[in-house]
Design a protein around this motif. Sequence first.
Motif, PDB file in Angstrom:
ATOM      1  N   VAL A 118       0.844  -1.198   0.000  1.00 19.19           N
ATOM      2  CA  VAL A 118       0.000   0.000   0.000  1.00 19.19           C
ATOM      3  C   VAL A 118       0.874   1.241   0.000  1.00 19.19           C
ATOM      4  CG1 VAL A 118      -1.742   1.289   1.306  1.00 19.19           C
ATOM      5  CG2 VAL A 118      -1.891  -1.209   1.134  1.00 19.19           C
ATOM      6  N   GLU A 119       1.934   1.209   0.794  1.00 19.26           N
ATOM      7  CA  GLU A 119       2.846   2.346   0.856  1.00 19.26           C
ATOM      8  C   GLU A 119       3.498   2.610  -0.497  1.00 19.26           C
ATOM      9  OE1 GLU A 119       6.186   4.159   3.847  1.00 19.26           O
ATOM     10  OE2 GLU A 119       5.011   2.403   4.375  1.00 19.26           O
ATOM     11  N   GLU A 120       3.848   1.543  -1.216  1.00 18.43           N
ATOM     12  CA  GLU A 120       4.497   1.708  -2.517  1.00 18.43           C
ATOM     13  C   GLU A 120       3.516   2.128  -3.603  1.00 18.43           C
ATOM     14  OE1 GLU A 120       6.683  -0.996  -5.987  1.00 18.43           O
ATOM     15  OE2 GLU A 120       6.367  -1.854  -4.007  1.00 18.43           O
ATOM     16  N   LEU A 121       2.327   1.512  -3.639  1.00 15.85           N
ATOM     17  CA  LEU A 121       1.447   1.622  -4.798  1.00 15.85           C
ATOM     18  C   LEU A 121       0.320   2.632  -4.616  1.00 15.85           C
ATOM     19  CD1 LEU A 121       1.332  -2.214  -5.466  1.00 15.85           C
ATOM     20  CD2 LEU A 121       2.580  -0.512  -6.813  1.00 15.85           C
ATOM     21  N   ARG A 122       0.017   3.018  -3.403  1.00 13.93           N
ATOM     22  CA  ARG A 122      -0.988   4.039  -3.103  1.00 13.93           C
ATOM     23  C   ARG A 122      -2.318   3.816  -3.828  1.00 13.93           C
ATOM     24  NH1 ARG A 122       1.808   8.455  -0.648  1.00 13.93           N
ATOM     25  NH2 ARG A 122       3.720   7.535   0.187  1.00 13.93           N
ATOM     26  N   PRO A 123      -2.986   2.698  -3.553  1.00 15.99           N
ATOM     27  CA  PRO A 123      -4.332   2.541  -4.126  1.00 15.99           C
ATOM     28  C   PRO A 123      -5.273   3.580  -3.526  1.00 15.99           C
ATOM     29  CG  PRO A 123      -3.982   0.948  -2.377  1.00 15.99           C
ATOM     30  CD  PRO A 123      -2.663   1.639  -2.583  1.00 15.99           C
ATOM     31  N   GLU A 124      -6.431   3.708  -4.093  1.00 18.98           N
ATOM     32  CA  GLU A 124      -7.402   4.656  -3.561  1.00 18.98           C
ATOM     33  C   GLU A 124      -7.964   4.195  -2.223  1.00 18.98           C
ATOM     34  OE1 GLU A 124      -9.819   6.528  -7.035  1.00 18.98           O
ATOM     35  OE2 GLU A 124      -9.117   4.574  -7.747  1.00 18.98           O
ATOM     36  N   ILE A 125      -8.134   2.893  -2.081  1.00 20.47           N
ATOM     37  CA  ILE A 125      -8.681   2.299  -0.862  1.00 20.47           C
ATOM     38  C   ILE A 125      -7.812   1.100  -0.493  1.00 20.47           C
ATOM     39  CG2 ILE A 125     -10.696   1.128   0.154  1.00 20.47           C
ATOM     40  CD1 ILE A 125     -12.455   2.579  -1.869  1.00 20.47           C
ATOM     41  N   CYS A 126      -7.645   0.856   0.799  1.00 17.55           N
ATOM     42  CA  CYS A 126      -7.102  -0.417   1.267  1.00 17.55           C
ATOM     43  C   CYS A 126      -7.915  -0.864   2.470  1.00 17.55           C
ATOM     44  CB  CYS A 126      -5.610  -0.322   1.605  1.00 17.55           C
ATOM     45  SG  CYS A 126      -5.236   0.521   3.163  1.00 17.55           S
ATOM     46  N   THR A 127      -7.882  -2.141   2.741  1.00 16.96           N
ATOM     47  CA  THR A 127      -8.679  -2.665   3.846  1.00 16.96           C
ATOM     48  C   THR A 127      -7.914  -2.583   5.160  1.00 16.96           C
ATOM     49  OG1 THR A 127      -7.899  -4.943   3.518  1.00 16.96           O
ATOM     50  CG2 THR A 127      -9.891  -4.261   2.317  1.00 16.96           C
ATOM     51  N   LEU A 128      -8.665  -2.552   6.247  1.00 15.30           N
ATOM     52  CA  LEU A 128      -8.120  -2.665   7.588  1.00 15.30           C
ATOM     53  C   LEU A 128      -9.047  -3.587   8.363  1.00 15.30           C
ATOM     54  CD1 LEU A 128      -5.886  -1.602   9.544  1.00 15.30           C
ATOM     55  CD2 LEU A 128      -7.566   0.094  10.315  1.00 15.30           C
ATOM     56  N   ASP A 129      -8.593  -4.827   8.606  1.00 16.08           N
ATOM     57  CA  ASP A 129      -9.402  -5.819   9.315  1.00 16.08           C
ATOM     58  C   ASP A 129      -9.399  -5.479  10.798  1.00 16.08           C
ATOM     59  OD1 ASP A 129      -9.744  -7.057   6.912  1.00 16.08           O
ATOM     60  OD2 ASP A 129      -8.280  -8.630   7.258  1.00 16.08           O
ATOM     61  N   CYS A 130     -10.558  -5.196  11.367  1.00 11.68           N
ATOM     62  CA  CYS A 130     -10.644  -4.477  12.636  1.00 11.68           C
ATOM     63  C   CYS A 130     -10.678  -5.348  13.885  1.00 11.68           C
ATOM     64  CB  CYS A 130     -11.863  -3.559  12.610  1.00 11.68           C
ATOM     65  SG  CYS A 130     -11.622  -2.157  11.500  1.00 11.68           S
ATOM     66  N   GLY A 131     -10.151  -6.566  13.822  1.00  6.06           N
ATOM     67  CA  GLY A 131     -10.066  -7.363  15.040  1.00  6.06           C
ATOM     68  C   GLY A 131      -9.669  -8.793  14.760  1.00  6.06           C
ATOM     69  N   THR A 132      -9.404  -9.506  15.840  1.00 10.29           N
ATOM     70  CA  THR A 132      -9.009 -10.910  15.793  1.00 10.29           C
ATOM     71  C   THR A 132     -10.260 -11.783  15.651  1.00 10.29           C
ATOM     72  OG1 THR A 132      -7.026 -10.476  17.087  1.00 10.29           O
ATOM     73  CG2 THR A 132      -7.852 -12.727  17.120  1.00 10.29           C
ATOM     74  N   LEU A 133     -10.106 -12.930  14.960  1.00 13.32           N
ATOM     75  CA  LEU A 133     -11.262 -13.790  14.689  1.00 13.32           C
ATOM     76  C   LEU A 133     -10.840 -15.254  14.625  1.00 13.32           C
ATOM     77  CD1 LEU A 133     -14.337 -13.761  13.757  1.00 13.32           C
ATOM     78  CD2 LEU A 133     -13.446 -13.906  11.426  1.00 13.32           C
ATOM     79  N   ASN A 134     -11.603 -16.134  15.296  1.00 15.14           N
ATOM     80  CA  ASN A 134     -11.475 -17.567  15.039  1.00 15.14           C
ATOM     81  C   ASN A 134     -11.946 -17.817  13.615  1.00 15.14           C
ATOM     82  OD1 ASN A 134     -10.576 -18.342  17.607  1.00 15.14           O
ATOM     83  ND2 ASN A 134     -12.661 -18.445  18.393  1.00 15.14           N
ATOM     84  N   PHE A 135     -11.078 -18.432  12.798  1.00 16.89           N
ATOM     85  CA  PHE A 135     -11.362 -18.534  11.366  1.00 16.89           C
ATOM     86  C   PHE A 135     -11.584 -19.994  10.990  1.00 16.89           C
ATOM     87  CE2 PHE A 135     -11.467 -15.662   7.806  1.00 16.89           C
ATOM     88  CZ  PHE A 135     -11.356 -16.481   6.705  1.00 16.89           C
ATOM     89  N   GLY A 136     -12.847 -20.361  10.809  1.00 13.62           N
ATOM     90  CA  GLY A 136     -13.166 -21.725  10.420  1.00 13.62           C
ATOM     91  C   GLY A 136     -13.147 -22.683  11.602  1.00 13.62           C
TER      92      GLY A 136
END
Length: 300
Positions: A118-136
Amino acid sequence: MNRDIVLSCAVTGAGDTVGKHPAIPVTPKQIAAAAVEAARAGATVVHCHVRDPLTGKGSREPALYRELVERIRASGVDMILNLTAGMGGDVEIGPGERPLPLGPGTDLVGGLERLLHVEELRPEICTLDCGTLNFGDGDFIYVATPGQLRDGARRIQQLGVKPELEVFDTGHLRFAKQLLSEGLLDAPPLFQLCLGIPWGAPADTTTMKAMVDSLPPGAQWAAFGIGRLQMPMVAQAALLGGHVRVGLEDNLYLAKGVYASNGALVEKARQLLDLMGARVLTPAEGRIHLGLPPRGEKGD
């Protein structure tokens, strides 16, 4: 009801879908082509992960993102580019009574290292996953601690990229609001309500409405459901005043037994929204709606 819709297409994701669908985009060339397909079908925003071209597994390699973005920008097709910043939070706990050492699926880095592309390519939007999650159902956890999220939000703000706040449960929404109160997010914030992922918030009307009712005043938001609930959640999000997301990251089928493409999912969502009396915004309109700079001001 929202009648002016920002439609996002998540074209590949990082999940274990290679082999479950005959045409999951894997290489930067394939992912870029999928993004162009989605944009030509009418998507306002295209959300991209990259994958290891040899294994098909999700990757956070900056060189793969670089090739992907160069191909998208060289296509000349207008789209709002949204790059994931969610890779680097995977932890595989050891089995049974031996949680340590961590398993081979672990890929855990700090909040800033997750943003190198993101720092290199500067897209218009990037995601920020807002917490920890048990996945599956196994022993996997996605880790995003308060400290990592504060570091990530601060750096995204400094870069001038708009964060899309990925909310998989109500606690994630609560912490995103905390980031806003601390001045680490610029108003208006953009939320993505991610529904149906085990073991996060379920994809149903009651849950979506409860989360929408808890959003901060003036927030912009979208929502999606996975699998067969993708299109019902498109309709539900529009009815509750939000934006929508479809794509192969979240759903592999156009109908029962019929494999989808990203373009076909975008077209189906547009038809549904049209029948509801809504319209999908163009990328140029979407930039105005989301408060993004006009095309070209960020190099895209």
